[in-house]
Write an enzyme that holds these catalytic residues in place. Structure first.
Site, PDB file in Angstrom:
ATOM      1  N   TYR A   1       0.834  -1.201   0.000  1.00  0.00           N
ATOM      2  CA  TYR A   1       0.000   0.000   0.000  1.00  0.00           C
ATOM      3  C   TYR A   1       0.873   1.257   0.000  1.00  0.00           C
ATOM      4  CZ  TYR A   1      -3.807   3.222   1.055  1.00  0.00           C
ATOM      5  OH  TYR A   1      -4.711   4.256   0.993  1.00  0.00           O
TER       6      TYR A   1
ATOM      7  N   HIS B   1     -16.238   2.009  -3.791  1.00  0.00           N
ATOM      8  CA  HIS B   1     -14.798   1.849  -3.624  1.00  0.00           C
ATOM      9  C   HIS B   1     -14.434   0.503  -3.004  1.00  0.00           C
ATOM     10  CE1 HIS B   1     -10.852   3.622  -3.854  1.00  0.00           C
ATOM     11  NE2 HIS B   1     -10.619   3.461  -2.569  1.00  0.00           N
TER      12      HIS B   1
ATOM     13  N   ASP C   1     -18.009   4.171  -7.893  1.00  0.00           N
ATOM     14  CA  ASP C   1     -16.950   4.591  -6.985  1.00  0.00           C
ATOM     15  C   ASP C   1     -16.883   6.114  -6.952  1.00  0.00           C
ATOM     16  OD1 ASP C   1     -14.657   5.031  -5.507  1.00  0.00           O
ATOM     17  OD2 ASP C   1     -13.549   3.376  -6.418  1.00  0.00           O
TER      18      ASP C   1
ATOM     19  N   SER D   1      -6.580   1.071  -4.433  1.00  0.00           N
ATOM     20  CA  SER D   1      -6.650   2.505  -4.183  1.00  0.00           C
ATOM     21  C   SER D   1      -5.260   3.107  -4.335  1.00  0.00           C
ATOM     22  CB  SER D   1      -7.259   2.764  -2.806  1.00  0.00           C
ATOM     23  OG  SER D   1      -7.719   4.080  -2.691  1.00  0.00           O
TER      24      SER D   1
END
Length: 578
Positions: A339, A548, A507, A420
Site C-alpha cells: 500500500y 470503492h 466509486d 486505491s
C-alpha cells in the site's frame, strides 16, 4: 447519510445523532466518519456512477432520529475553507462536543469544542439547535478554539471535568499522550507529557477504562503489543500478553467497566475475540470466541518477517506466509501485496482469498510494509509522500527482488496486488519494472496523477501526493503517474505482465475514470500495433452498483475474488494443489 455517536444528553426516545464529514477516524476509533456535503449541482441530472464533481464544503449537522434530513441543523461549517474536512465526537460524560477540522489527509488536525450544557434544551431533554443553525439560525455555536493549527494530530482519550487527555503526534512523530486543563490550556507545547515517545515503537492508540487504568496499544515492527498503564501518571502497570504476532482490529472498553474486549487476528488466525479484566493483580487474556473454518488448520502454516534493503539502504519489513515445508526452489506462485501511503499501517491480518491462494496453489503470500505508511510514525509516512513517493515504489521492487533472490519465486510466478493508493503503487511498478512480475492486480487505483484532484474527493489527497497545479509538484507527479508513463519495454521482456484492473461503476472516492483511462492507454500503446510483442492480457473488471469496495455485498465479493484469483493463477500458470 448514516448516523453515529449520540449527542449531548438526549433521551433514548428522542435520541439525536451527530452526522459529520470527517478525515480518517481518530486512532481511538471513536470519531464520527460520516460525510455531509451540500446537494450537488448535478443532483437528478446524471445517472448514478457518472458523478465526478469535486466534493467541497463539508458540514457538521445535528439530526434527530425520525425526522427528515431537511430538518437537520447545520451547526458548524467552514465556507471560507471549502477543502477542509470536519470530524467530531462527544465526550464520555456527554458534556462537550469536540470538533476536529483537518485538511484532507494531512496527518494533523485542529481541536475546537463547545460546552453542551450551556445550550438550550427542548421539552424532552434534547438540545435545541434551531437558533444555532449555520444558515437559518440567529446565533453562532459557542466554539472555543483549543488548537488552531494543524502542526499535529490530537485525538481525545478521556476527560475528568475540564482536564482532558489526548493522543497526539505533536512534536512526537511516533505519538505520545498529553494532558491539559480547558480552564487554562495554554499552547500544546506546554501540555503535560503523560506518556512520552517510546523508542522506535509507535503509540497507536490509548483507551481509558474503569479506575486509574488506560489500555495502550503500540505498533512494534508492524505488529501490535498492549500495556496497561495509569491514566494519572502514564506509568506501566503490567504488559498484556497477546495470543501471538498479529494486530488488534477493534477494541471495546470504557470508564464504567473493568472488562475489555478486543479482536485479534494474524496472517494465519482469523479474527477472534478476546477479553480481560483490568481489576486484577495479573491481567489474563482469555479467548471469548473464535470462528471455525472447516478444513483449515493454522498450525499447517508459517509466517516469517524479514528486513529488506531498499534502493537507498532503508530497511523495509516484509512478511511471508506459506504452508510449512514448502520447497523454496524459485518456482512457487507468489502474491506480493503493498500500500505505502496516507499514514496507513498494513498489519498482520487474516484474508480468506490469500488462504485460498495458498491452499489451492501452494502459494506464498507476501506483505510489504512500505514507506508512506504509518508503521514507524510520521517520519516513515513523510519518507514516502509527495516528492518522496518514488521511495515507495523502490521499497516494493526491492521486496519483489528479495523474493526472487531467496528463491521463493521467479518473475514469471510473481503477482503484485494493491488497491486505491496501492493500485497506483502496482501500476507504477508495472511501468517501471515490467520484467519483474508475471501478473499485476490493480484495484480501484489512482492512475491519473495530473488530474486526480479534480474529481470527487481527490483534492483531499494533495497533502500526500502533492498539488499538480504547483510546477515543482507537477514534475515529480508526472515522473511516476501510471497513465503518463506507459511505454513499450526496451530490452529484455518486450511486453507488460498480464494486468487486471478492477473498479466499481459507482466509486465516488477514486472515480472509475482512472481505471478506464489507464486501460485504454495500455491497450493503445502496447497492443494496438499488430507488430507489438504484447500478448499478455490487459483487462479491466468493472463491477456494477458498487463503490470503492467497503460495504460490497458478500456475493459480489466472492465473485470478484474468484475472478481475481482465477486470473492470477492463469497468468502465473499455477497448478491446482488440492
Amino acid at each position: 447519510m448514516a448516523a453515529c455517536r449520540s449527542a449531548g444528553r438526549a433521551s433514548a426516545r428522542t435520541a439525536a445523532w451527530w452526522r459529520t464529514a470527517s478525515a480518517p477516524a481518530g486512532r481511538t476509533g471513536r470519531r464520527s466518519r460520516w460525510r455531509r456535503y451540500p446537494e450537488p449541482e448535478h443532483q437528478g441530472k446524471l445517472d448514478l456512477g457518472q458523478e465526478t464533481e469535486g466534493s467541497r464544503n463539508q458540514m457538521l449537522a445535528y439530526h434527530a432520529i425520525g425526522t427528515p434530513q431537511s430538518d437537520d441543523s447545520i451547526v458548524y461549517a467552514m465556507p471560507d475553507q471549502p477543502l477542509w474536512m470536519l470530524s467530531s465526537e462527544v465526550t464520555e460524560d456527554g458534556k462537550y462536543l469536540l470538533i476536529y477540522p483537518s485538511l484532507g489527509t494531512h496527518p494533523g488536525n485542529k481541536v475546537y469544542y463547545t460546552d453542551l450544557d450551556v445550550l438550550p434544551r427542548g421539552p424532552k431533554g434534547a438540545i435545541d439547535f434551531s437558533d444555532y443553525d449555520f444558515h437559518r439560525g440567529t446565533k453562532k455555536l459557542p466554539i472555543v478554539k483549543l488548537v488552531d493549527t494543524i502542526d499535529g494530530s490530537f485525538d481525545y482519550i478521556t476527560n475528568t471535568g475540564t482536564v482532558f487527555t489526548f493522543h497526539t503526534n505533536y512534536q512526537a512523530p511516533r505519538y505520545r499522550v498529553v494532558r491539559t486543563d480547558f480552564k487554562s490550556p495554554g499552547h500544546p507545547k506546554s501540555w503535560q507529557n503523560v506518556i512520552p515517545e517510546h523508542g522506535k515503537d509507535v503509540l497507536e492508540w490509548a483507551a481509558a477504562v474503569k479506575g486509574d487504568n488506560m489500555v495502550v496499544c503500540y505498533l512494534k515492527d508492524c505488529s501490535n503489543i498492549l500495556e496497561l498503564r495509569s491514566i494519572e501518571t502514564g506509568a506501566v502497570k503490567m504488559p498484556v500478553k497477546l495470543p501471538g504476532i498479529g494486530s488488534i482490529s477493534s477494541f471495546s472498553g470504557d470508564r464504567k467497566l473493568t472488562q475489555v474486549f478486543f479482536s485479534f487476528n494474524s496472517f494465519i488466525e482469523a479474527s477472534s475475540i478476546y477479553h480481560f479484566d483490568v481489576n486484577t493483580s495479573k491481567v489474563e487474556v482469555k479467548l471469548f470466541r473464535r470462528p471455525f473454518i472447516s478444513g483449515y488448520e493454522p498450525n499447517d502454516f508459517v509466517t516469517k518477517q524479514v528486513m529488506v534493503t531498499s534502493k537507498d539502504g532503508t530497511e523495509v519489513p516484509c512478511f511471508m506466509t506459506h504452508k510449512k515445508g514448502l520447497k523454496m526452489d524459485g518456482n512457487n506462485p507468489t502474491l506480493l501485496y503493498g500500500y505505502g501511503g496516507f499514514n496507513v499501517s498494513i498489519l498482520p491480518t487474516f484474508s480468506v482469498s490469500r488462504l485460498c491462494f495458498m491452499l489451492a496453489y501452494n502459494g506464498v503470500s507476501a506483505v510489504a510494509n512500505l514507506r508512506g505508511g504509518g508503521e514507524y510514525g510520521i517520519a516513515w509516512r513523510d519518507a514516502g509522500s509527495r516528492e518522496n513517493k518514488q521511495n515507495v515504489f523502490d521499497d516494493f521492487q526491492a521486496c519483489a527482488e528479495y523474493l526472487i533472490a531467496e528463491k521463493y519465486t521467479c518473475p514469471a510466478k510473481l503477482a503484485i496486488r494493491g488497491g486505491s493508493n496501492g493500485g497506483l503503487l502496482v501500476a507504477a511498478c508495472a511501468n517501471q519494472r515490467p520484467d519483474l512480475y508475471g501478473c499485476v492486480l490493480a484495484q480501484v487505483g489512482v492512475m491519473d496523477m495530473l488530474r486526480f484532484h479534480l474529481f470527487t474527493i481527490g483534492s483531499a489527497w494533495i497533502p500526500d501526493f502533492g498539488d499538480p497545479n504547483n510546477p515543482r509538484h507537477f514534475e515529480y507527479l508526472f515522473a511516476y503517474s501510471p497513465l503518463h508513463n506507459v511505454q513499450i519495454p526496451q530490452g529484455g521482456t518486450q511486453q507488460y505482465p498480464s494486468m487486471l484492473l478492477t473498479t466499481g461503476d459507482h466509486d465516488d472516492r477514486v472515480s472509475p475514470l482512472h481505471t478506464h483511462k489507464l486501460l485504454a492507454t495500455l491497450q493503445y500503446v502496447l497492443a494496438a500495433d499488430a507488430s507489438s510483442a504484447q500478448r499478455n492480457p490487459l483487462l479491466a473488471r468493472i463491477e456494477v452498483k458498487v463503490g470503492h469496495g467497503a460495504g460490497m455485498a458478500t456475493d459480489k465479493v466472492i465473485e470478484e475474488e474468484t475472478d481475481i484469483v482465477g486470473f492470477m493463477a492463469a497468468a502465473l500458470q499455477a497448478k491446482w494443489a488440492l
